[in-house]
Design an enzyme around this catalytic site. Structure first.
Site, mmCIF file in Angstrom:
data_model
loop_
_atom_site.group_PDB
_atom_site.id
_atom_site.type_symbol
_atom_site.label_atom_id
_atom_site.label_comp_id
_atom_site.label_asym_id
_atom_site.label_seq_id
_atom_site.Cartn_x
_atom_site.Cartn_y
_atom_site.Cartn_z
ATOM 1 N N ALA A 97 1.439 15.181 -4.042
ATOM 2 C CA ALA A 97 2.759 15.119 -4.937
ATOM 3 C C ALA A 97 2.606 16.725 -5.491
ATOM 4 O O ALA A 97 3.486 17.396 -5.289
ATOM 5 C CB ALA A 97 2.871 14.220 -5.680
ATOM 6 N N ARG B 59 1.169 -6.891 2.456
ATOM 7 C CA ARG B 59 -0.258 -6.887 1.660
ATOM 8 C C ARG B 59 -0.428 -7.855 0.604
ATOM 9 O O ARG B 59 -1.341 -8.621 0.434
ATOM 10 C CB ARG B 59 -0.261 -5.522 0.880
ATOM 11 C CG ARG B 59 -0.963 -4.508 1.826
ATOM 12 C CD ARG B 59 -1.136 -3.130 0.977
ATOM 13 N NE ARG B 59 -1.427 -2.136 2.244
ATOM 14 C CZ ARG B 59 -1.386 -1.016 2.029
ATOM 15 N NH1 ARG B 59 -0.985 -0.543 0.814
ATOM 16 N NH2 ARG B 59 -1.753 -0.044 3.139
HETATM 17 C C1 SIN Z 1 -1.700 2.663 2.575
HETATM 18 O O1 SIN Z 1 -2.120 2.384 1.414
HETATM 19 O O2 SIN Z 1 -0.551 2.857 2.650
HETATM 20 C C2 SIN Z 1 -2.585 2.828 3.626
HETATM 21 C C3 SIN Z 1 -4.089 2.262 3.508
HETATM 22 C C4 SIN Z 1 -4.618 1.888 4.827
HETATM 23 O O3 SIN Z 1 -4.991 2.968 5.494
HETATM 24 O O4 SIN Z 1 -4.643 0.811 4.925
#
Ligand code: SIN
Length: 503
Positions: free
Chosen positions: A17, A283
């Site tokens: 950033a 996730r």
């Molecule tokens: C992410 O956090 O967007 C990528 C991390 C990963 O490589 O799993």
């Protein structure tokens, strides 16, 4: 007393950033760059950033069977529709331009024999759309940005300088105090302050973040009076490499994108029980499922089975992860990798508008420190680098379009008002991990807020100002704010899962 160095813009943070923002400012064609003075600060060396450790890549639509609408939908689904839809569309639209900008700055993405980008899949994506360079995309981005930054002779550069105080005066100037490696104070001021300090993983016992990720930007933005939003939304990455270290090596989600499967210690693939998307669900869902399996089986970790991957893929796509596994005695071509969910990302942060400006005029927040509305209650994989670059660009456009020189009042040096307490980092990490982790409940959050407040109250004052103590004081403050926000949330959305709300 030290003199006050004034800059038009001060940028704090040297990851994707902060560095790309400086590039975008310098690239504005309708503007004479010599007119504007910029300083860049980093609390460690410039390369000590989470960008440098990002493995996965950047999400952008390039495949003929994919569409921007799909990318928008996936982002909204992952975020439990708590996202700002206008922001999601704006960022997704900008993604191909960002990729072009990065290539112009020297970044190389993996391509196939037809010279098309090699696109990979990650959790929550309905199509392969992650551009990458093997498993070190972030490192190569950091290198190309740093190379450009180092050649920029007009830029004033300060490494190993910790921001310790910030005040906005009645002329609208930001007055800042930094502490250098020799524990000397320096006074700076800026007409525009850009906070790009990254996340807050150091508040947790295990995180994929650098240990410098102590929530500084959130703390100082709040101190300056800017709005902070959704700190409760702390994302856990499902697959940190299981080890005793505080910093967890990330086992990239791209590995599951290539076919690796989560299994419990009984060698049973369990994700189908929790979600039809299996190991490639978003996730929040995967982390909770692993957490649950670990509870049921009383195990300290679960396995990621990558033995079905073609052997050459380990070298072509995951050479660094492969080396890391070998280092701990696991050959991932034939053996399962032990993994656990670890703190990874702060989806909330300093609230900004669509240009990265906070509720305080002249104060910008870019990258992970910001809450732009893109991620909602759970960030979609590989949308973070995209957000950092997109908002760096939007912010630079807004700043240049409104730019006017301001000068500080003569001798405008703010008095040092810092009062530090001697605090224990491990105690904080233990409390945060237990009370503001994957699964939360009202009574533990209430108790933890009181406990943290009491630890601060009873701690002895520090005699000298030291970087470690500043960080710890910031971490306690941000930790309490995370818990308060989590306790105040009345709905379980995305990464926020409070079992007291289930009753
Ligand atoms: C992410 O956090 O967007 C990528 C991390 C990963 O490589 O799993």
């Amino acid at each position: 007393m030290e003199t006050n160095h004034h800059f038009d813009i001060i940028v704090v943070g040297s990851g994707a950033a902060g560095l790309s923002f400086i590039n975008y400012i310098n690239e504005q064609s309708d503007f004479n760059k010599d007119d504007i003075t910029i300083a860049l600060f980093s609390k460690k060396e410039f390369s000590a950033t989470n960008t440098n450790w990002a493995q996965g890549g950047i999400a952008a639509v390039y495949s003929a069977i994919d569409s921007k609408e799909n990318h928008v939908q996936d982002t909204l689904i992952a975020g439990s529709n708590m996202n700002n839809q206008t922001i999601v569309s704006k960022v997704v639209d900008e993604a191909p331009n960002i990729i072009e900008d990065l290539i112009n700055w020297g970044m190389i993405f993996d391509r196939d024999s037809n010279d098309d980008f090699k696109l990979t899949l990650e959790g929550g994506h309905s199509n392969a759309r992650i551009l990458h360079n093997k498993d070190e995309t972030g490192k190569l981005i950091q290198v190309s940005l740093e190379n450009k930054m180092k050649k920029n002779s007009k830029l004033s550069k300060y490494e190993h300088c910790q921001l310790i105080d910030a005040v906005k005066d009645s002329n609208g100037i930001f007055n800042l105090i930094f502490l250098d490696e020799q524990n000397r104070l320096s006074y700076f001021s800026a007409s525009i302050l850009v906070i790009a300090t990254g996340g807050l993983g150091a508040l947790y016992s295990k995180s994929t973040n650098q240990n410098t990720s102590t929530g500084d930007g959130i703390y100082f933005a709040k101190k300056l009076g800017a709005k902070i939003q959704d700190l409760a939304y702390i994302q856990f990455h499902p697959t940190g490499l299981y080890s005793q270290h505080e910093t967890a090596y990330l086992v990239t989600e791209a590995l599951r994108g290539q076919g690796a499967v989560l299994k419990n210690l009984n060698n049973i693939s369990f994700m189908e029980k929790y979600d039809a998307r299996g190991s490639l669900a978003p996730r929040d869902i995967v982390s909770r499922a692993i957490f649950n399996e670990m509870k049921i089986n009383q195990s300290a970790y679960v396995y990621l089975d990558g033995t079905s991957l073609k052997h050459e893929l380990w070298i072509e796509h995951f050479p660094n992860l492969f080396k890391e596994c070998i280092k701990i005695g696991i050959d991932p071509r034939n053996e399962f990798i032990p993994v656990i969910p670890v703190q990874h990302y702060s989806c909330g942060g300093v609230y900004t508008d669509e240009f990265g400006e906070t509720t305080l005029s002249g104060l910008y927040a870019l990258g992970e420190v910001a809450c732009t509305g893109l991620h909602g209650a759970n960030r979609l994989a590989s949308n973070s680098l995209l957000e950092a670059f997109a908002f760096a660009k939007f912010a630079a456009q807004k700043i240049i379009s409104q730019f006017e020189k301001k000068e500080p009042a003569l001798n405008a040096i703010i008095p040092n008002s810092i009062r530090l307490k001697s605090l224990n980092k491990l105690a904080l990490q233990k409390i945060m991990t237990a009370a503001a982790g994957i699964e939360r409940n009202d009574s533990s959050m209430k108790k933890s807020i009181e406990e943290l407040k009491e630890l601060v109250e009873k701690a002895t004052p520090c005699e000298k100002i030291k970087k470690e103590d500043i960080e710890k004081n910031i971490m306690y403050d941000v930790g309490i704010d995370i818990l308060i926000d989590a306790l105040n949330k009345k709905e379980n959305k995305g990464v926020h899962y409070n079992t007291s709300l289930l009753k």
